[in-house]
Design an enzyme around this catalytic site. Structure first.
Site, PDB file in Angstrom:
ATOM      1  N   SER A 152      44.016  23.551  -3.640  1.00 13.21           N
ATOM      2  CA  SER A 152      42.813  22.953  -4.229  1.00 13.21           C
ATOM      3  C   SER A 152      43.148  21.578  -4.773  1.00 13.21           C
ATOM      4  O   SER A 152      44.274  21.331  -5.218  1.00 13.21           O
ATOM      5  CB  SER A 152      42.287  23.832  -5.371  1.00 13.21           C
ATOM      6  N   TYR A 165      44.185  27.910 -12.468  1.00 11.03           N
ATOM      7  CA  TYR A 165      43.887  27.733 -11.044  1.00 11.03           C
ATOM      8  C   TYR A 165      44.761  26.632 -10.438  1.00 11.03           C
ATOM      9  O   TYR A 165      45.317  26.792  -9.347  1.00 11.03           O
ATOM     10  CB  TYR A 165      42.407  27.387 -10.918  1.00 11.03           C
ATOM     11  N   LYS A 169      47.505  27.077  -7.476  1.00 10.24           N
ATOM     12  CA  LYS A 169      47.304  26.396  -6.204  1.00 10.24           C
ATOM     13  C   LYS A 169      48.450  25.438  -5.876  1.00 10.24           C
ATOM     14  O   LYS A 169      48.756  25.230  -4.688  1.00 10.24           O
ATOM     15  CB  LYS A 169      45.961  25.657  -6.215  1.00 10.24           C
TER      16      LYS A 169
END
Length: 302
Positions: A152, A165, A169
């Site tokens: 991401s 997150y 990632k």
């Protein structure tokens, strides 16, 4: 003849969004598909449901393709092994893993609790490890296999409120790189995609101002999951290895990877005082700013 003709592909998170589009396109391109989805909620806290994966599998079969459903969790190693075993039992092989399964638990870092951190790391990073580890020996033995993992821009560039997150990632980026390096001699490839697409995960991100509202509207209208699927399926069927891509509308972006950009040398050695007075100022023109992904991609999607 499709680019995956005669291949067997496992697609995770395939009940909706990017995963579903990848599964449907893989089938149209000739693959037999193991459709995996736990059937839980965006935050990962709900109990699983076998129905959503089966719905995608039925859609593939209704169009003349071959598919079976699997509702195991990527966060569980035993579940990842069952996905592999199901591919072997149902179709007699496995040639690619496309792994967009994920959850979000966004929160400012100073408010984030351990459960929010652990859950996101478990699904994204541990999940990528699980599905890769469960299948990599098979890929190496047959000297053919492709991983398409998902990173991401939250990790590659940064995004406020997504420390868990982003960390997961970027971990996926490191994992993919090493798998690509170690697998090259055995024709085992691994690439990653940073997707721009409107999905139910993106829909959970709060809209706090007019600028973010405009970004959301652009994503809804011009950045679709099926556009990301084109790149994912192409990578599953290609010999490309060890790369980082983004899919943004009809634009495919190749990212660079961390390499030195500037160095400073002091013959007598550095001290903290000298670094502050001389070293850091000499490098400051090459520092990376703190802008989020919108500052790197300030233009409308094509």
């Amino acid at each position: 003849m499709g680019v995956l003709n005669g291949k067997v592909v496992l697609v995770t998170g395939a009940a909706g969004g990017i995963g579903k589009e990848c599964a449907l396109l893989a089938a149209r391109e000739g693959a037999k598909v193991v459709v995996n989805d736990l059937g839980g909620g965006v935050s990962g806290g709900d109990l699983g449901d076998a129905g959503p994966a089966e719905t995608t599998a039925q859609e593939i079969r209704a169009a003349g393709g071959e598919a079976v459903a699997n509702s195991d969790s990527v966060a569980d190693m035993a579940g990842a092994r069952r996905m592999f075993e199901q591919a072997m039992d149902a179709f007699g092989g496995l040639h690619a893993v496309v792994n967009p399964a994920g959850i979000l638990r966004d929160k400012m870092f100073h408010k984030m609790d351990e459960a929010d951190w652990d859950a996101v790391i478990q699904v994204h990073l541990r999940g990528a490890f699980n599905v890769t580890r469960a299948t990599v020996e098979h890929f190496r033995d047959q000297q053919d296999g492709s991983y398409v993992h998902f990173t991401s821009t939250s990790g590659l560039i940064g995004n406020i409120g997504q420390a868990n997150y982003a960390a997961a990632k970027l971990g996926v980026m490191g994992l993919s790189r090493i798998v690509a390096m170690e697998g090259a001699a055995k024709n085992v490839r691994s690439n990653i995609i940073a997707p721009f697409a409107w999905t139910r995960m993106i829909a959970t991100i709060p809209v706090k101002d007019e600028a973010s509202a405009q970004r959301v509207e652009r994503m809804k209208n011009f950045m679709r999951a099926d556009q990301v699927a084109q790149l994912a399926v192409a990578l599953a069927g290609s010999d490309v290895n060890g790369q980082i891509f983004a899919a943004r509308g009809n634009e495919v972006v190749l990212f660079n990877q961390p390499r030195p950009v500037k160095s400073v040398t002091r013959i007598e050695g550095w001290t903290p005082e000298a670094l502050i007075a001389q070293g850091f100022p000499a490098m400051s023109a090459s520092f990376t700013d703190l802008g989020a992904s919108a500052s790197v991609f300030p233009y409308d999607p094509v």
